[in-house]
Each structure stands twice: as structure tokens, then as C-alpha cells.
Design a protein around this motif. Structure first.
Motif, PDB file in Angstrom:
ATOM      1  N   ILE A  63       0.839  -1.208   0.000  1.00 51.51           N
ATOM      2  CA  ILE A  63       0.000   0.000   0.000  1.00 51.51           C
ATOM      3  C   ILE A  63       0.870   1.251   0.000  1.00 51.51           C
ATOM      4  CG2 ILE A  63      -1.677   1.333   1.330  1.00 51.51           C
ATOM      5  CD1 ILE A  63      -2.861  -1.300   2.308  1.00 51.51           C
ATOM      6  N   ALA A  64       1.895   1.268   0.853  1.00 53.39           N
ATOM      7  CA  ALA A  64       2.737   2.460   0.980  1.00 53.39           C
ATOM      8  C   ALA A  64       3.489   2.771  -0.310  1.00 53.39           C
ATOM      9  CB  ALA A  64       3.732   2.280   2.135  1.00 53.39           C
ATOM     10  N   ARG A  65       3.946   1.726  -1.009  1.00 55.44           N
ATOM     11  CA  ARG A  65       4.799   1.939  -2.167  1.00 55.44           C
ATOM     12  C   ARG A  65       4.030   2.017  -3.483  1.00 55.44           C
ATOM     13  NH1 ARG A  65      10.086  -1.833  -1.697  1.00 55.44           N
ATOM     14  NH2 ARG A  65      10.614  -0.521  -3.482  1.00 55.44           N
ATOM     15  N   ASN A  66       2.773   1.612  -3.489  1.00 60.30           N
ATOM     16  CA  ASN A  66       2.027   1.535  -4.744  1.00 60.30           C
ATOM     17  C   ASN A  66       0.754   2.378  -4.766  1.00 60.30           C
ATOM     18  OD1 ASN A  66       3.697  -0.506  -6.231  1.00 60.30           O
ATOM     19  ND2 ASN A  66       3.163  -1.739  -4.452  1.00 60.30           N
ATOM     20  N   THR A  67       0.622   3.264  -3.804  1.00 63.20           N
ATOM     21  CA  THR A  67      -0.476   4.235  -3.825  1.00 63.20           C
ATOM     22  C   THR A  67       0.120   5.624  -3.597  1.00 63.20           C
ATOM     23  OG1 THR A  67      -0.929   4.017  -1.445  1.00 63.20           O
ATOM     24  CG2 THR A  67      -2.148   2.566  -2.928  1.00 63.20           C
ATOM     25  N   PRO A  68      -0.542   6.675  -4.084  1.00 65.70           N
ATOM     26  CA  PRO A  68      -0.002   8.026  -3.893  1.00 65.70           C
ATOM     27  C   PRO A  68       0.075   8.408  -2.419  1.00 65.70           C
ATOM     28  CG  PRO A  68      -1.730   8.001  -5.570  1.00 65.70           C
ATOM     29  CD  PRO A  68      -1.777   6.673  -4.894  1.00 65.70           C
ATOM     30  N   ALA A  69       1.105   9.163  -2.068  1.00 64.70           N
ATOM     31  CA  ALA A  69       1.228   9.644  -0.693  1.00 64.70           C
ATOM     32  C   ALA A  69       0.029  10.500  -0.307  1.00 64.70           C
ATOM     33  CB  ALA A  69       2.522  10.437  -0.529  1.00 64.70           C
ATOM     34  N   LEU A  70      -0.528  11.239  -1.273  1.00 67.66           N
ATOM     35  CA  LEU A  70      -1.714  12.052  -1.000  1.00 67.66           C
ATOM     36  C   LEU A  70      -2.873  11.175  -0.560  1.00 67.66           C
ATOM     37  CD1 LEU A  70      -3.199  14.752  -1.036  1.00 67.66           C
ATOM     38  CD2 LEU A  70      -3.650  14.387  -3.478  1.00 67.66           C
ATOM     39  N   PHE A  71      -3.047  10.028  -1.206  1.00 67.32           N
ATOM     40  CA  PHE A  71      -4.101   9.081  -0.819  1.00 67.32           C
ATOM     41  C   PHE A  71      -3.917   8.630   0.621  1.00 67.32           C
ATOM     42  CE2 PHE A  71      -4.966   4.534  -0.238  1.00 67.32           C
ATOM     43  CZ  PHE A  71      -6.345   4.504  -0.402  1.00 67.32           C
ATOM     44  N   GLN A  72      -2.678   8.362   1.020  1.00 65.67           N
ATOM     45  CA  GLN A  72      -2.410   7.883   2.370  1.00 65.67           C
ATOM     46  C   GLN A  72      -2.732   8.958   3.415  1.00 65.67           C
ATOM     47  OE1 GLN A  72       1.678   6.440   2.084  1.00 65.67           O
ATOM     48  NE2 GLN A  72       1.149   5.540   0.099  1.00 65.67           N
ATOM     49  N   VAL A  73      -2.399  10.212   3.098  1.00 69.09           N
ATOM     50  CA  VAL A  73      -2.737  11.307   4.020  1.00 69.09           C
ATOM     51  C   VAL A  73      -4.247  11.488   4.086  1.00 69.09           C
ATOM     52  CG1 VAL A  73      -2.507  13.781   4.430  1.00 69.09           C
ATOM     53  CG2 VAL A  73      -0.538  12.473   3.644  1.00 69.09           C
ATOM     54  N   TYR A  74      -4.915  11.401   2.944  1.00 71.16           N
ATOM     55  CA  TYR A  74      -6.371  11.508   2.903  1.00 71.16           C
ATOM     56  C   TYR A  74      -7.039  10.416   3.739  1.00 71.16           C
ATOM     57  CZ  TYR A  74      -7.290  15.149  -0.601  1.00 71.16           C
ATOM     58  OH  TYR A  74      -7.429  16.340  -1.264  1.00 71.16           O
ATOM     59  N   MET A  75      -6.524   9.202   3.638  1.00 76.93           N
ATOM     60  CA  MET A  75      -7.133   8.092   4.364  1.00 76.93           C
ATOM     61  C   MET A  75      -7.025   8.284   5.868  1.00 76.93           C
ATOM     62  SD  MET A  75      -8.669   6.094   2.364  1.00 76.93           S
ATOM     63  CE  MET A  75      -8.973   4.738   3.495  1.00 76.93           C
ATOM     64  N   VAL A  76      -5.932   8.904   6.315  1.00 77.48           N
ATOM     65  CA  VAL A  76      -5.800   9.171   7.748  1.00 77.48           C
ATOM     66  C   VAL A  76      -6.753  10.281   8.168  1.00 77.48           C
ATOM     67  CG1 VAL A  76      -4.252   9.967   9.574  1.00 77.48           C
ATOM     68  CG2 VAL A  76      -3.408   8.399   7.831  1.00 77.48           C
ATOM     69  N   TYR A  77      -6.782  11.373   7.396  1.00 75.65           N
ATOM     70  CA  TYR A  77      -7.569  12.546   7.789  1.00 75.65           C
ATOM     71  C   TYR A  77      -9.067  12.342   7.558  1.00 75.65           C
ATOM     72  CZ  TYR A  77      -8.851  17.467   8.295  1.00 75.65           C
ATOM     73  OH  TYR A  77      -9.419  18.648   8.709  1.00 75.65           O
ATOM     74  N   PHE A  78      -9.431  11.936   6.351  1.00 75.63           N
ATOM     75  CA  PHE A  78     -10.850  11.778   6.018  1.00 75.63           C
ATOM     76  C   PHE A  78     -11.352  10.369   6.315  1.00 75.63           C
ATOM     77  CE2 PHE A  78      -9.449  15.202   3.113  1.00 75.63           C
ATOM     78  CZ  PHE A  78     -10.296  16.206   3.554  1.00 75.63           C
ATOM     79  N   GLY A  79     -10.523   9.360   6.024  1.00 81.33           N
ATOM     80  CA  GLY A  79     -10.956   7.982   6.235  1.00 81.33           C
ATOM     81  C   GLY A  79     -11.226   7.665   7.691  1.00 81.33           C
ATOM     82  N   LEU A  80     -10.256   7.986   8.557  1.00 78.80           N
ATOM     83  CA  LEU A  80     -10.468   7.752   9.985  1.00 78.80           C
ATOM     84  C   LEU A  80     -11.565   8.643  10.529  1.00 78.80           C
ATOM     85  CD1 LEU A  80      -6.815   7.352  11.346  1.00 78.80           C
ATOM     86  CD2 LEU A  80      -8.439   5.568  10.703  1.00 78.80           C
ATOM     87  N   GLY A  81     -11.695   9.854   9.967  1.00 76.28           N
ATOM     88  CA  GLY A  81     -12.753  10.762  10.406  1.00 76.28           C
ATOM     89  C   GLY A  81     -14.134  10.190  10.144  1.00 76.28           C
ATOM     90  N   SER A  82     -14.295   9.516   9.005  1.00 80.50           N
ATOM     91  CA  SER A  82     -15.584   8.917   8.689  1.00 80.50           C
ATOM     92  C   SER A  82     -15.910   7.748   9.603  1.00 80.50           C
ATOM     93  CB  SER A  82     -15.604   8.447   7.230  1.00 80.50           C
ATOM     94  OG  SER A  82     -14.651   7.412   7.021  1.00 80.50           O
ATOM     95  N   LEU A  83     -14.875   7.186  10.249  1.00 83.71           N
ATOM     96  CA  LEU A  83     -15.074   6.090  11.200  1.00 83.71           C
ATOM     97  C   LEU A  83     -15.220   6.588  12.627  1.00 83.71           C
ATOM     98  CD1 LEU A  83     -12.465   3.543   9.793  1.00 83.71           C
ATOM     99  CD2 LEU A  83     -14.929   3.588   9.398  1.00 83.71           C
ATOM    100  N   GLY A  84     -15.227   7.912  12.800  1.00 80.84           N
ATOM    101  CA  GLY A  84     -15.418   8.496  14.120  1.00 80.84           C
ATOM    102  C   GLY A  84     -14.154   8.873  14.837  1.00 80.84           C
ATOM    103  N   LEU A  85     -12.984   8.645  14.195  1.00 83.26           N
ATOM    104  CA  LEU A  85     -11.706   9.012  14.801  1.00 83.26           C
ATOM    105  C   LEU A  85     -11.145  10.208  14.038  1.00 83.26           C
ATOM    106  CD1 LEU A  85      -9.479   8.447  16.858  1.00 83.26           C
ATOM    107  CD2 LEU A  85      -8.465   6.829  15.233  1.00 83.26           C
ATOM    108  N   GLN A  86     -11.531  11.399  14.461  1.00 83.15           N
ATOM    109  CA  GLN A  86     -11.134  12.612  13.763  1.00 83.15           C
ATOM    110  C   GLN A  86      -9.835  13.157  14.340  1.00 83.15           C
ATOM    111  OE1 GLN A  86     -12.830  14.165  11.008  1.00 83.15           O
ATOM    112  NE2 GLN A  86     -10.774  15.027  10.975  1.00 83.15           N
ATOM    113  N   LEU A  87      -8.814  13.239  13.500  1.00 80.15           N
ATOM    114  CA  LEU A  87      -7.526  13.799  13.899  1.00 80.15           C
ATOM    115  C   LEU A  87      -7.368  15.187  13.301  1.00 80.15           C
ATOM    116  CD1 LEU A  87      -5.135  10.735  13.357  1.00 80.15           C
ATOM    117  CD2 LEU A  87      -6.198  11.482  15.495  1.00 80.15           C
ATOM    118  N   ASP A  88      -6.626  16.040  14.007  1.00 76.96           N
ATOM    119  CA  ASP A  88      -6.316  17.359  13.460  1.00 76.96           C
ATOM    120  C   ASP A  88      -5.345  17.219  12.296  1.00 76.96           C
ATOM    121  OD1 ASP A  88      -7.958  18.595  15.311  1.00 76.96           O
ATOM    122  OD2 ASP A  88      -6.332  18.898  16.762  1.00 76.96           O
ATOM    123  N   SER A  89      -5.126  18.336  11.613  1.00 76.44           N
ATOM    124  CA  SER A  89      -4.282  18.319  10.418  1.00 76.44           C
ATOM    125  C   SER A  89      -2.854  17.885  10.735  1.00 76.44           C
ATOM    126  CB  SER A  89      -4.278  19.705   9.774  1.00 76.44           C
ATOM    127  OG  SER A  89      -5.571  20.083   9.381  1.00 76.44           O
TER     128      SER A  89
END
Length: 220
Positions: A63-89
Motif C-alpha cells: 500500500i505504501a509503495r504503490n499508492t499516492p502519498a496524498l491518498f495515504q494522508v487523505y485516508m488518515v484525515y478523512f478515512g479515519l474521520g468517517s469512522l469516528g476518529l477525527q484527527l487534526d491536520s
């Protein structure tokens, strides 16, 4: 072309830009510290006989080497947020860059572990050293020497990846400060030129420091 350059506002904003550069370096350093720790863990997972641990290593690296780094940051910020774990920027960016760093460095560490002769480990164990003592005193020093330059390259990449923080609302780093100043003044070329120079200087300082450190650490 009728663009008129005005460098005075950009020069006056240098303290803000330098403060943003310091925040950028902080994010990159934190992501490298956490990333190295996770990479060592993943490299050990790769050598495990447990299929679950090996699967964790493979999945993370793929996942880390074959997906864009932007996708990985999005998944942490928006993905976890949609699961109820909202992190700051800030922590979201650190976590996203850490994930990427760990994935790339895990393979470097895995190769480094394979390069260390097994006979050294057996010799140390025969002298009565415990497995943790062998790993800390025998394996790790050699491992970090082997992967020193890949770590340096990843640190440069981490500094550049911090610019992705602007897409998750981070305004404290170099890119965020530059974007805010641009929105207020519309002096795009001037501010982003200075930001580019600062990014270059940060990256260059890492490579120069690493070269000096290597000259002292690896003289034998």
C-alpha cells in the motif's frame, strides 16, 4: 506579459516563512522517528515464521509503495474521520507521512538484516548474550550503517511530502504559510519562489549533514 514583481512583501514575510520551514522540519523529523521504528518492526515481521505477521508486512509495504502519498494522508484525515476518529491536520499529516516512510524503509531494513551474517548472531548468543542484547548491541549498529543512505533519502522525501498538509487544512508548515500569504497578497510567484528555495535548502542541509556524519561514523 505584464506581471510586475514585488519582492518587498515577500521579504518582510520571511520570519513567517522561516517559522513554517521549522514546522515542516519538525513534521518530517517526527515522521522519520516513528517511521524508522515501524520499519524495523515490519522488517522483523518479514523474517517471522508467522504468516499473519508476514502478511502485515506485505500489505503495509504494498500500500505504501504503490499508492499516492496524498491518498495515504487523505485516508488518515478523512478515512479515519468517517469512522469516528477525527484527527487534526498536524497529527494526520505526521501519521500519513509516517505510514509512507515505514513502507519504504521496511524493505531497506529487511535487506539490511539479510546482509548481517548469521554467524555474528550465533557467536554473540554463544557468549551468553540474550536475544534483545544481540539485537541492540550487534544487529542494530550494523543495520543503521547499511541503511544510512536510504534513511537520508527518505528524510529528504519526508520534507517534500509535508507540503501535502495544505490539502488537509494545515496552515503552520511552510506550504501552508506560503498559501495563506498568497491568498492575502496574490504575489504567487514571489512567495512560492521563496518557499521553493527554502524547501531546497532544507533538503540540501539534510544531505550535507548526512555526508558529514558518514565521514565521521564510517571512517573504519
Amino acid at each position: 506579459m505584464h506581471y510586475t514583481f514585488h519582492w518587498d512583501p515577500a521579504i518582510r514575510a520571511m520570519p513567517q516563512l522561516l517559522w513554517g520551514a521549522a514546522t515542516t522540519l519538525e513534521i518530517a523529523a517526527l515522521s522519520m522517528i516513528f517511521g524508522i521504528a515501524l520499519a524495523i518492526m515490519l522488517a522483523l515481521f518479514a523474517q517471522s515464521h508467522n504468516p499473519i505477521l508476514r502478511a502485515i508486512h506485505v500489505t503495509w509495504v504494498e500500500i505504501a509503495r504503490n499508492t499516492p502519498a496524498l491518498f495515504q494522508v487523505y485516508m488518515v484525515y478523512f478515512g479515519l474521520g468517517s469512522l469516528g476518529l477525527q484527527l487534526d491536520s498536524f497529527p494526520s499529516l505526521v501519521a500519513g507521512v509516517t505510514f509512507n516512510n515505514a513502507g519504504y524503509l521496511a524493505e531497506a531494513f529487511r535487506g539490511g538484516l539479510r546482509a548481517i551474517p548469521e554467524t555474528q548472531v550465533r557467536a554473540a548468543r554463544s557468549l551468553g548474550m540474550t536475544a534483545p542484547q544481540v539485537f541492540v548491541s550487534i544487529v542494530l549498529p550494523q543495520l543503521f550503517r547499511i541503511v544510512f543512505y536510504p534513511i537520508t533519502n527518505q528524510m529528504v522525501w519526508a520534507i517534500l511530502m509535508t507540503s501535502l498538509g495544505v490539502v488537509v487544512g494545515l496552515t503552520d508548515d511552510l506550504m501552508g504559510v506560503t498559501q495563506q500569504l498568497n491568498v492575502v497578497t496574490f504575489r504567487t510567484f514571489e512567495y512560492f519562489t521563496i518557499a521553493a528555495v527554502l524547501y531546497y535548502l532544507l533538503a540540501k542541509s539534510v544531505t550535507v549533514t548526512a555526508r558529514l556524519m558518514a565521514g565521521r561514523l564510517f571512517r573504519y
